[in-house]
Design a protein around this motif. Sequence first.
Motif, PDB file in Angstrom:
ATOM      1  N   ALA A  68      42.951  33.050  34.295  1.00  0.00           N
ATOM      2  CA  ALA A  68      41.708  33.777  34.575  1.00  0.00           C
ATOM      3  C   ALA A  68      40.822  32.963  35.505  1.00  0.00           C
ATOM      4  O   ALA A  68      40.754  31.738  35.388  1.00  0.00           O
ATOM      5  CB  ALA A  68      40.964  34.070  33.279  1.00  0.00           C
ATOM      6  N   ALA A  69      40.167  33.643  36.415  1.00  0.00           N
ATOM      7  CA  ALA A  69      39.185  32.978  37.272  1.00  0.00           C
ATOM      8  C   ALA A  69      37.941  32.659  36.460  1.00  0.00           C
ATOM      9  O   ALA A  69      37.616  33.342  35.483  1.00  0.00           O
ATOM     10  CB  ALA A  69      38.824  33.879  38.449  1.00  0.00           C
ATOM     11  N   ASP A  70      37.240  31.592  36.858  1.00  0.00           N
ATOM     12  CA  ASP A  70      35.978  31.239  36.213  1.00  0.00           C
ATOM     13  C   ASP A  70      34.809  32.046  36.770  1.00  0.00           C
ATOM     14  O   ASP A  70      33.739  32.105  36.159  1.00  0.00           O
ATOM     15  CB  ASP A  70      35.692  29.739  36.396  1.00  0.00           C
ATOM     16  CG  ASP A  70      36.700  28.882  35.664  1.00  0.00           C
ATOM     17  OD1 ASP A  70      37.139  29.272  34.571  1.00  0.00           O
ATOM     18  OD2 ASP A  70      37.060  27.809  36.196  1.00  0.00           O
ATOM     19  N   GLY A  71      35.016  32.637  37.931  1.00  0.00           N
ATOM     20  CA  GLY A  71      33.961  33.434  38.536  1.00  0.00           C
ATOM     21  C   GLY A  71      34.500  34.184  39.729  1.00  0.00           C
ATOM     22  O   GLY A  71      35.604  33.932  40.211  1.00  0.00           O
ATOM     23  N   GLY A  72      33.720  35.126  40.228  1.00  0.00           N
ATOM     24  CA  GLY A  72      34.143  35.937  41.356  1.00  0.00           C
ATOM     25  C   GLY A  72      34.794  37.232  40.897  1.00  0.00           C
ATOM     26  O   GLY A  72      34.851  37.544  39.706  1.00  0.00           O
ATOM     27  N   ARG A  73      35.282  37.979  41.847  1.00  0.00           N
ATOM     28  CA  ARG A  73      35.848  39.300  41.581  1.00  0.00           C
ATOM     29  C   ARG A  73      37.340  39.300  41.927  1.00  0.00           C
ATOM     30  O   ARG A  73      37.729  38.888  43.026  1.00  0.00           O
ATOM     31  CB  ARG A  73      35.113  40.343  42.421  1.00  0.00           C
ATOM     32  CG  ARG A  73      35.450  41.792  42.109  1.00  0.00           C
ATOM     33  CD  ARG A  73      34.644  42.702  43.026  1.00  0.00           C
ATOM     34  NE  ARG A  73      34.855  44.103  42.748  1.00  0.00           N
ATOM     35  CZ  ARG A  73      34.123  44.809  41.895  1.00  0.00           C
ATOM     36  NH1 ARG A  73      33.136  44.223  41.242  1.00  0.00           N
ATOM     37  NH2 ARG A  73      34.376  46.100  41.699  1.00  0.00           N
ATOM     38  N   VAL A  74      38.161  39.762  41.005  1.00  0.00           N
ATOM     39  CA  VAL A  74      39.619  39.813  41.180  1.00  0.00           C
ATOM     40  C   VAL A  74      40.070  41.254  41.019  1.00  0.00           C
ATOM     41  O   VAL A  74      39.898  41.847  39.949  1.00  0.00           O
ATOM     42  CB  VAL A  74      40.346  38.923  40.143  1.00  0.00           C
ATOM     43  CG1 VAL A  74      41.863  39.040  40.313  1.00  0.00           C
ATOM     44  CG2 VAL A  74      39.905  37.475  40.256  1.00  0.00           C
ATOM     45  N   GLU A  75      40.641  41.831  42.072  1.00  0.00           N
ATOM     46  CA  GLU A  75      41.199  43.179  42.022  1.00  0.00           C
ATOM     47  C   GLU A  75      42.623  43.116  42.553  1.00  0.00           C
ATOM     48  O   GLU A  75      42.854  42.666  43.676  1.00  0.00           O
ATOM     49  CB  GLU A  75      40.366  44.136  42.863  1.00  0.00           C
ATOM     50  CG  GLU A  75      38.922  44.280  42.393  1.00  0.00           C
ATOM     51  CD  GLU A  75      38.119  45.155  43.335  1.00  0.00           C
ATOM     52  OE1 GLU A  75      37.932  46.345  43.013  1.00  0.00           O
ATOM     53  OE2 GLU A  75      37.691  44.654  44.384  1.00  0.00           O
TER      54      GLU A  75
END
Length: 252
Positions: A68-75
């Motif tokens: 999982a990313a710690d921040g930002g947007r993942v699509e």
Amino acid sequence: MPARDLPVPRGAVQPVAVRLSGVRRAFGSRPVLDGIDLEVRRGEFVSLLGPSGTGKTTLLRILAGLDAADGGRVEVASARSVVFQEPRLVPSRRVWQNVVLGHVQNRTTRRIAAAALEEVGLGRHADAWPKTLSGGEAQRVALARALAQEPRLLLLDEPFAALDALTRIRMHDLVAQLWRRHLPAIVLVTHDVDEAILMSDRVIVLSGGGIRFDTRVGLDRPRQRGDAGFTALRARLLAELGVVSPQAGGHA
């Protein structure tokens, strides 16, 4: 942040398979990815280059939903699959069962496995045990397993690194054929500059937690290492990777 599936943008030639905005990931106090913005469309073949520790595999794992990313947007496209450096076959399952691992194994899944194995040239090995396969054959089974998912996004984490030179060339050709046939978006992590140029539409160099360099590969296929355009792009990529002497070879 959890990944979300993508809507198809109006007027797009191909739907977007990956869209990242400001993606961050740190391990302890050390940021590995620090504000990554990236878009990859279906049918596009993208290679990620960078020295060890620059976040290539971390980025791939985020795209795969394994981290999982710690921040930002993942699509990302929901239909996605991964091929790792090791085939990761279950030794107690026959080859066809490894192809549909995680699914109910019946006549339908047997047919799906058989079709995927035919595509990678291993149709006659469906009932074999993994221990009887060569390294290249085992990696083709892993590729068949990925294809059986009918992915719109295929993630490749150095899948050719452990193969001998001739098997590696054959796998390059096979992946290229399958890519042209199925048109998924492909993101390949590699340390091999030549491999990236030979296979990709686009090459990205990661450094310092971000994208240092992002370029289209404007060379006709099939590509030849001796061509002037190939040599010039290799030199540029090696320079971006911090290799002083491009004459030293195609690996970084």
